[in-house]
Design an enzyme around this catalytic site. Sequence first.
Site, PDB file in Angstrom:
ATOM      1  N   HIS A  20      30.485  43.897 -17.565  1.00 48.81           N
ATOM      2  CA  HIS A  20      29.157  44.160 -17.012  1.00 48.81           C
ATOM      3  C   HIS A  20      28.348  42.858 -16.946  1.00 48.81           C
ATOM      4  O   HIS A  20      28.287  42.115 -17.907  1.00 48.81           O
ATOM      5  CB  HIS A  20      28.444  45.189 -17.884  1.00 48.81           C
ATOM      6  CG  HIS A  20      27.148  45.641 -17.327  1.00 48.81           C
ATOM      7  ND1 HIS A  20      26.058  45.875 -18.113  1.00 48.81           N
ATOM      8  CD2 HIS A  20      26.748  45.895 -16.055  1.00 48.81           C
ATOM      9  CE1 HIS A  20      25.044  46.268 -17.361  1.00 48.81           C
ATOM     10  NE2 HIS A  20      25.448  46.282 -16.101  1.00 48.81           N
ATOM     11  N   ASP A  28      31.714  31.046   2.163  1.00 46.75           N
ATOM     12  CA  ASP A  28      32.228  30.488   3.410  1.00 46.75           C
ATOM     13  C   ASP A  28      33.094  29.273   3.068  1.00 46.75           C
ATOM     14  O   ASP A  28      33.193  28.872   1.904  1.00 46.75           O
ATOM     15  CB  ASP A  28      31.084  30.150   4.377  1.00 46.75           C
ATOM     16  CG  ASP A  28      30.091  29.127   3.847  1.00 46.75           C
ATOM     17  OD1 ASP A  28      30.479  28.233   3.054  1.00 46.75           O
ATOM     18  OD2 ASP A  28      28.908  29.203   4.235  1.00 46.75           O
ATOM     19  N   HIS A  96      18.981  27.978  -1.357  1.00 46.27           N
ATOM     20  CA  HIS A  96      20.400  27.619  -1.288  1.00 46.27           C
ATOM     21  C   HIS A  96      20.774  26.677  -2.434  1.00 46.27           C
ATOM     22  O   HIS A  96      21.871  26.790  -3.003  1.00 46.27           O
ATOM     23  CB  HIS A  96      20.722  26.985   0.065  1.00 46.27           C
ATOM     24  CG  HIS A  96      22.181  26.751   0.285  1.00 46.27           C
ATOM     25  ND1 HIS A  96      23.121  27.761   0.247  1.00 46.27           N
ATOM     26  CD2 HIS A  96      22.873  25.612   0.544  1.00 46.27           C
ATOM     27  CE1 HIS A  96      24.323  27.260   0.476  1.00 46.27           C
ATOM     28  NE2 HIS A  96      24.202  25.949   0.652  1.00 46.27           N
ATOM     29  N   TYR A 118      25.378  29.813   5.555  1.00 45.29           N
ATOM     30  CA  TYR A 118      24.895  30.614   4.426  1.00 45.29           C
ATOM     31  C   TYR A 118      25.639  31.933   4.235  1.00 45.29           C
ATOM     32  O   TYR A 118      25.082  32.887   3.691  1.00 45.29           O
ATOM     33  CB  TYR A 118      23.387  30.857   4.539  1.00 45.29           C
ATOM     34  CG  TYR A 118      22.611  29.577   4.691  1.00 45.29           C
ATOM     35  CD1 TYR A 118      22.458  28.706   3.616  1.00 45.29           C
ATOM     36  CD2 TYR A 118      22.073  29.219   5.919  1.00 45.29           C
ATOM     37  CE1 TYR A 118      21.773  27.511   3.762  1.00 45.29           C
ATOM     38  CE2 TYR A 118      21.384  28.022   6.074  1.00 45.29           C
ATOM     39  CZ  TYR A 118      21.233  27.177   4.994  1.00 45.29           C
ATOM     40  OH  TYR A 118      20.554  25.989   5.140  1.00 45.29           O
ATOM     41  N   ALA A 119      26.894  31.999   4.637  1.00 41.57           N
ATOM     42  CA  ALA A 119      27.706  33.207   4.439  1.00 41.57           C
ATOM     43  C   ALA A 119      28.317  33.157   3.040  1.00 41.57           C
ATOM     44  O   ALA A 119      29.516  32.930   2.858  1.00 41.57           O
ATOM     45  CB  ALA A 119      28.775  33.317   5.516  1.00 41.57           C
ATOM     46  N   ASN A 120      27.445  33.345   2.052  1.00 44.95           N
ATOM     47  CA  ASN A 120      27.825  33.290   0.646  1.00 44.95           C
ATOM     48  C   ASN A 120      27.070  34.375  -0.105  1.00 44.95           C
ATOM     49  O   ASN A 120      25.899  34.624   0.177  1.00 44.95           O
ATOM     50  CB  ASN A 120      27.443  31.933   0.035  1.00 44.95           C
ATOM     51  CG  ASN A 120      27.991  30.768   0.821  1.00 44.95           C
ATOM     52  OD1 ASN A 120      29.192  30.567   0.883  1.00 44.95           O
ATOM     53  ND2 ASN A 120      27.100  29.998   1.437  1.00 44.95           N
TER      54      ASN A 120
END
EC number: 5.4.99.62
Length: 129
Positions: A20, A28, A96, A118-120
């Site tokens: 947990h 990316d 970021h 920013y594909a994270n």
Amino acid sequence: MKRHGILNSQISKVLADLGHTDTIVIADCGLPIPAGVARIDLALELGTPSFVDVVRIVADDMAVEQVTLATEIKAANPVALEAVMKLDVPQDYVSHEAFKELTKQAKVIIRTGEATPYANVILHAGVIF
């Protein structure tokens, strides 16, 4: 051989070992991976596999309690943001630069072939009970 779920043995093991609040990152192909953080590199070529596909498949096999995203995704990458929003869990947004700092605490970073800005996402593990 497994019949259902993720076939990648490294990802399956990481998910099974999560406790947990542990975190993993789906990234990316350009996100820097900090020294000391485990990496599972799925990138085959630009765009393959996609961020959207990896998020969908991993989240289907993981108890996700919350996600963390870079604020910049809102303006720069609505497609990636929409994929994460479909998880229907609380979202936290940070710069970021702050996002990159948080990746240092992840159990693993899964690198996709995604080549859009920013594909994270940081996935925070929940519990199944």
